[in-house]
Design a protein around this motif. Sequence first.
Motif, PDB file in Angstrom:
ATOM      1  N   THR A   9       7.838  -4.608  15.549  1.00  0.00           N
ATOM      2  CA  THR A   9       8.513  -3.132  15.209  1.00  0.00           C
ATOM      3  C   THR A   9       7.371  -1.979  15.332  1.00  0.00           C
ATOM      4  O   THR A   9       6.368  -2.486  15.339  1.00  0.00           O
ATOM      5  N   ILE A  10       8.115  -0.887  15.146  1.00  0.00           N
ATOM      6  CA  ILE A  10       7.092   0.304  15.126  1.00  0.00           C
ATOM      7  C   ILE A  10       6.056   0.220  13.936  1.00  0.00           C
ATOM      8  O   ILE A  10       4.918   0.587  14.084  1.00  0.00           O
ATOM      9  N   ASP A  11       6.699  -0.375  12.838  1.00  0.00           N
ATOM     10  CA  ASP A  11       5.624  -0.391  11.616  1.00  0.00           C
ATOM     11  C   ASP A  11       4.427  -1.487  11.886  1.00  0.00           C
ATOM     12  O   ASP A  11       3.380  -1.181  11.539  1.00  0.00           O
ATOM     13  N   GLU A  12       4.841  -2.309  12.589  1.00  0.00           N
ATOM     14  CA  GLU A  12       3.691  -3.483  12.948  1.00  0.00           C
ATOM     15  C   GLU A  12       2.744  -2.808  13.948  1.00  0.00           C
ATOM     16  O   GLU A  12       1.606  -3.196  13.805  1.00  0.00           O
ATOM     17  N   TYR A  13       3.434  -2.001  15.035  1.00  0.00           N
ATOM     18  CA  TYR A  13       2.299  -1.457  15.752  1.00  0.00           C
ATOM     19  C   TYR A  13       1.161  -0.405  14.962  1.00  0.00           C
ATOM     20  O   TYR A  13       0.175  -0.410  14.971  1.00  0.00           O
ATOM     21  N   MET A  14       1.911   0.088  14.236  1.00  0.00           N
ATOM     22  CA  MET A  14       1.222   1.188  13.396  1.00  0.00           C
ATOM     23  C   MET A  14       0.175   0.574  12.583  1.00  0.00           C
ATOM     24  O   MET A  14      -0.974   1.144  12.354  1.00  0.00           O
ATOM     25  N   ASP A  15       0.402  -0.684  12.220  1.00  0.00           N
ATOM     26  CA  ASP A  15      -0.763  -1.381  11.367  1.00  0.00           C
ATOM     27  C   ASP A  15      -1.648  -1.865  12.285  1.00  0.00           C
ATOM     28  O   ASP A  15      -2.821  -1.951  11.912  1.00  0.00           O
TER      29      ASP A  15
END
Length: 136
Positions: A9-15
């Motif tokens: 997900t996008i949140d995992e990419y941001m992490d």
Amino acid sequence: MMTVRNPITIDEYMDILPTAEKFKNPHRSQTKTRYKSAKVFLNEETRRLNQLQEEERSKNQDNKHKERITYFSVNAPPSLKPIRTYCDITGLPTNYKSPHNQIRFYDTETYEIVKAMPAGVDQQYLSLRGANVVLK
């Protein structure tokens, strides 16, 4: 049995992104390269040459001028390559010349135009190239 992994997900990419290695060195100093135009370069070169000549004159009261090699004094030998010829009508590179009026042409379509030219027009094309014949 094979398990299907869920897409990231996008949140995992941001992490992941802030912890990933950076491509560029963050401590690299950036230098601004200033390019000079040809006009500025030539002006600086003439100033430098004038300054060298004045220094020589002050050292040598005899005014014996030595030939100094500079960007302005270098002469190139004549080229060994054949001269490139261009069509008088289209401006494209060519090897063909009309036997009637010596106008260079690119292809058969252009040759048809050259053959149909009146006598005054072909002389005008030749005068543009500097190959016209002036009869007195």
